[in-house]
Design a protein around this motif. Structure first.
Motif, PDB file in Angstrom:
ATOM      1  N   ASP A 159       3.784  -4.939   4.277  1.00 60.84           N
ATOM      2  CA  ASP A 159       3.979  -6.055   5.186  1.00 60.84           C
ATOM      3  C   ASP A 159       5.028  -6.980   4.571  1.00 60.84           C
ATOM      4  O   ASP A 159       4.709  -7.842   3.744  1.00 60.84           O
ATOM      5  N   SER A 199       0.846  -1.189   0.000  1.00 59.96           N
ATOM      6  CA  SER A 199       0.000   0.000   0.000  1.00 59.96           C
ATOM      7  C   SER A 199       0.882   1.240   0.000  1.00 59.96           C
ATOM      8  O   SER A 199       2.115   1.155   0.131  1.00 59.96           O
ATOM      9  N   ALA A 200       0.257   2.396  -0.134  1.00 61.49           N
ATOM     10  CA  ALA A 200       1.020   3.643  -0.155  1.00 61.49           C
ATOM     11  C   ALA A 200       1.607   3.986   1.200  1.00 61.49           C
ATOM     12  O   ALA A 200       2.609   4.699   1.295  1.00 61.49           O
ATOM     13  N   ASP A 201       1.002   3.479   2.275  1.00 58.09           N
ATOM     14  CA  ASP A 201       1.456   3.825   3.619  1.00 58.09           C
ATOM     15  C   ASP A 201       2.473   2.838   4.176  1.00 58.09           C
ATOM     16  O   ASP A 201       3.431   3.229   4.834  1.00 58.09           O
ATOM     17  N   SER A 202       2.279   1.553   3.930  1.00 63.66           N
ATOM     18  CA  SER A 202       3.161   0.545   4.526  1.00 63.66           C
ATOM     19  C   SER A 202       3.174  -0.710   3.662  1.00 63.66           C
ATOM     20  O   SER A 202       2.310  -0.899   2.801  1.00 63.66           O
TER      21      SER A 202
END
Length: 294
Positions: free
Chosen positions: A257, A252-255
């Motif tokens: 995994d 994703s754009a934020d993080s």
């Protein structure tokens, strides 16, 4: 009667080099000049795989360079929570369907190119070669419009057809080359014995094409398994996505995994490794060796 082909003459074993005799250039090369570059290349290849295993097997938040204590929580997470079981099933369906469809159509087209002369044959071969320079992204708009009119959007069949269309030109060229290496006299001898063209092809030619068919089918399967673009554009339902698109959902754009992404990458790579482990002898063995054994 089918004429019997004389067996190939036996190869005479090379005489051992005498202690005082002249040695080959290969024997004069120091062993370290061979093993050192190979070792460096092996490390350069295996370290990324070890890094993926490290992130997939060590616990979340760990910074250890050794995956201990070992955990499979990342695999369980991507398989259940991230629906990788569904993605895996869809990828298997797309890969096997593309393999079968590509091999059958390429076999028919390759036989026509190898055994028949027709007008514009060279132009057709040139068009097949030139089609390999066209990137898959340029096919998205026309294929999307065709599938939309056929009401095949959001269907695994659309991905199978798109992958087959993308693989067919090169597959037909390869299969036609293998068929040209089969002596035409073998088919003629089968016709003399009462076989029609289809039966003669199935009995005489097809067994000799086994290495070529396995190579073409395996490359079609691997390409369909790893291809991302067609599945992303033609499938909107999450329950019909394939593994490459599933891997993209883990970022994703934020993080990101990293543990789940590494576990998903291993799940995606295992089938390809298994396929090549079983067919490597057919890929390594040349067509000439297979024809002689036949």
């Amino acid at each position: 009667m089918i004429t019997e082909i004389a067996p190939a003459p036996e190869r005479v074993a090379a005489e051992p080099v005498r202690p005082g005799g002249k040695r080959r250039a290969w024997d004069e090369v120091p062993r370290w000049q061979i093993y050192v570059p190979l070792t460096i290349y092996l490390l350069f290849t295996l370290i990324p795989f070890y890094w993926i295993l490290l992130f997939a097997l060590r616990p979340a938040g760990s910074t250890s360079l050794v995956p201990w204590p070992m955990t499979f929580e990342h695999f369980e997470k991507v398989w259940t929570e991230r629906s990788f079981g569904t993605y895996f099933t869809n990828s298997v369906y797309v890969g096997l369907a593309t393999l079968v469809l590509t091999t059958v159509v390429a076999l028919a087209g390759g036989y026509a190119l190898a055994r028949f002369d027709f007008r514009l044959k060279r132009g057709f071969m040139l068009a097949l070669l030139c089609s390999q320079f066209v990137p898959g992204a340029l096919l998205l708009v026309p294929l999307f419009q065709i599938f939309a009119k056929l009401q095949m959007i959001n269907s695994l069949g659309s991905v199978v057809i798109a992958e087959t269309v993308f693989q067919l030109p090169l597959s037909m060229i390869l299969i036609s080359g293998f068929i040209r290496n089969v002596p035409y006299s073998l088919e003629e001898a089968a016709w003399v014995d009462g076989c029609n063209r289809m039966t003669g092809f199935r009995i005489v030619v097809l067994p000799l094409l086994r290495p070529g068919l396995i190579a073409v089918g395996s490359f079609a399967f691997v390409h369909a398994w790893n291809h991302f673009l067609f599945a992303l554009m033609f499938l909107s339902d999450q329950g019909k996505q394939t593994i490459p698109v599933g891997l993209n959902t883990l970022m994703s754009a934020d993080s990101v995994d990293l543990g789940a992404l590494a576990a998903g990458g291993i799940i995606a790579a295992v089938p390809v490794v298994i396929v090549f482990a079983f067919i490597q002898k057919w890929l390594i063995t040349g067509f000439s060796a297979g024809a002689v054994k036949g």
